[in-house]
Design a protein around this motif. Structure first.
Motif, short mmCIF file in Angstrom:
data_model
loop_
_atom_site.label_atom_id
_atom_site.label_comp_id
_atom_site.label_asym_id
_atom_site.label_seq_id
_atom_site.Cartn_x
_atom_site.Cartn_y
_atom_site.Cartn_z
N PHE A 40 1.02 -1.22 -0.02
CA PHE A 40 -0.14 -0.10 -0.08
C PHE A 40 0.80 1.17 -0.02
O PHE A 40 1.98 1.33 0.47
CB PHE A 40 -0.95 0.08 1.36
CG PHE A 40 -1.94 -1.04 1.18
CD1 PHE A 40 -3.24 -0.50 0.70
CD2 PHE A 40 -1.90 -2.25 1.59
CE1 PHE A 40 -4.25 -1.49 0.76
CE2 PHE A 40 -2.94 -3.24 1.67
CZ PHE A 40 -4.02 -2.83 1.13
N GLY A 98 -2.52 4.61 1.79
CA GLY A 98 -3.94 3.89 1.78
C GLY A 98 -4.55 3.09 0.62
O GLY A 98 -5.49 2.49 0.78
N GLU A 99 -3.82 3.21 -0.34
CA GLU A 99 -4.20 2.68 -1.83
C GLU A 99 -3.32 1.60 -1.94
O GLU A 99 -2.14 1.49 -1.94
CB GLU A 99 -4.33 3.72 -2.87
CG GLU A 99 -5.21 4.81 -2.56
CD GLU A 99 -6.71 4.61 -2.25
OE1 GLU A 99 -7.16 3.52 -3.41
OE2 GLU A 99 -7.39 4.96 -1.68
N PRO A 100 -4.19 0.46 -2.50
CA PRO A 100 -3.21 -0.61 -3.12
C PRO A 100 -2.43 -0.18 -4.19
O PRO A 100 -2.78 0.36 -5.23
CB PRO A 100 -4.03 -1.87 -3.55
CG PRO A 100 -5.49 -1.24 -3.57
CD PRO A 100 -5.42 0.41 -2.79
N ALA A 101 -0.99 -0.48 -4.12
CA ALA A 101 -0.10 -0.23 -5.31
C ALA A 101 0.57 -1.35 -5.96
O ALA A 101 0.99 -1.09 -7.22
CB ALA A 101 1.00 0.63 -4.53
N GLN A 114 -8.05 -10.84 -3.22
CA GLN A 114 -9.00 -9.80 -3.63
C GLN A 114 -10.34 -9.92 -2.99
O GLN A 114 -10.98 -8.53 -2.79
CB GLN A 114 -9.24 -10.08 -5.16
CG GLN A 114 -8.40 -9.81 -6.13
CD GLN A 114 -7.58 -11.07 -6.44
OE1 GLN A 114 -7.32 -11.94 -5.70
NE2 GLN A 114 -7.05 -11.36 -7.79
N MET A 131 -9.91 -7.41 0.26
CA MET A 131 -9.62 -5.98 0.18
C MET A 131 -10.59 -5.32 0.97
O MET A 131 -9.98 -4.26 1.79
CB MET A 131 -9.49 -5.48 -1.19
CG MET A 131 -8.36 -6.18 -1.99
SD MET A 131 -6.84 -6.08 -1.30
CE MET A 131 -6.68 -4.19 -1.78
N SER A 137 -8.59 -3.16 4.47
CA SER A 137 -9.09 -1.77 4.57
C SER A 137 -8.90 -0.91 6.10
O SER A 137 -8.61 0.13 6.43
CB SER A 137 -9.73 -0.95 3.48
OG SER A 137 -11.04 -1.35 3.83
#
Length: 193
Positions: free
Chosen positions: A56, A59-62, A183, A186, A190
């Motif tokens: 991450f 806070g966003e999946p990279a 997946q 997810m 979070s």
């Protein structure tokens, strides 16, 4: 000296001598729980647990590393390969994810490790399941989190490593979830960023 991690417990990944860890391995081990009864051998199925690492940034999946994508884009995180049956469970790793902390891209601030039952069995059907963090340079086990007894769920958000002002820390999460793949997890992940 290994620490048996409880849910939510944090440990620093700084070495006792003041240095910092450079490469860590998150290992996953398990065995199928023995089945009982006359038809047990006929109805037994192998249990395929899968380890994944979701990277991450803010806070966003990279990026993600799992059995179908064995290396992160920057090459700092590497899955050693998919084990379809488990079996070690007593201390050896059935699946491993190696993290070269010094090579993790600067924008990555958290790496969350998950385990899920790809074949759909619950953690009630798994024994001797664990995840552990190992100093890959010395082979010393730093921390262990027991997964056995996870109940009627098919996944768990195991732990995360995250950047701090002085290096990296690890936090055991140990939250049960449901899903066959990372997946599916997810939304649950979070909540722990």
């Amino acid at each position: 000296m290994s620490v048996n991690l409880a849910k939510g417990q944090r440990i620093s990944l700084a070495k006792a001598d003041g240095g910092s860890l450079t490469v860590v391995r998150m290992g996953l081990g398990w065995q199928a729980a023995p089945r009982r009864g006359f038809l047990a051998k006929l109805t037994a199925r192998e249990i395929d647990l899968d380890a994944s690492a979701v990277l991450f940034a803010g806070g966003e999946p990279a990026d993600v590393v799992f059995f179908q994508h064995l290396r992160s884009e920057d090459g700092s995180v590497r899955h050693t390969g998919d084990n379809l049956t488990g079996g070690a469970g007593q201390g050896g790793d059935d699946e491993s994810i190696l993290v070269d902390l010094e090579r993790v891209s600067a924008h990555i601030d958290q790496i969350v490790f998950t385990v899920n039952s790809f074949t759909g069995q619950t953690f009630e059907q798994v024994q001797n399941a664990f995840c552990r963090l190992v100093d890959e340079t010395t082979g010393e086990e730093l921390a262990r989190h027991t997964l056995t007894g996870g109940g009627p769920v098919t996944a768990q958000i195991m732990a995360k490593v995250h950047r701090t002002a002085t290096g990296w820390d690890m936090q055991a999460i140990g939250v049960p979830a449901d899903g066959r793949t990372f997946q599916d997890l997810m939304p649950a992940i979070s909540a722990h960023l």
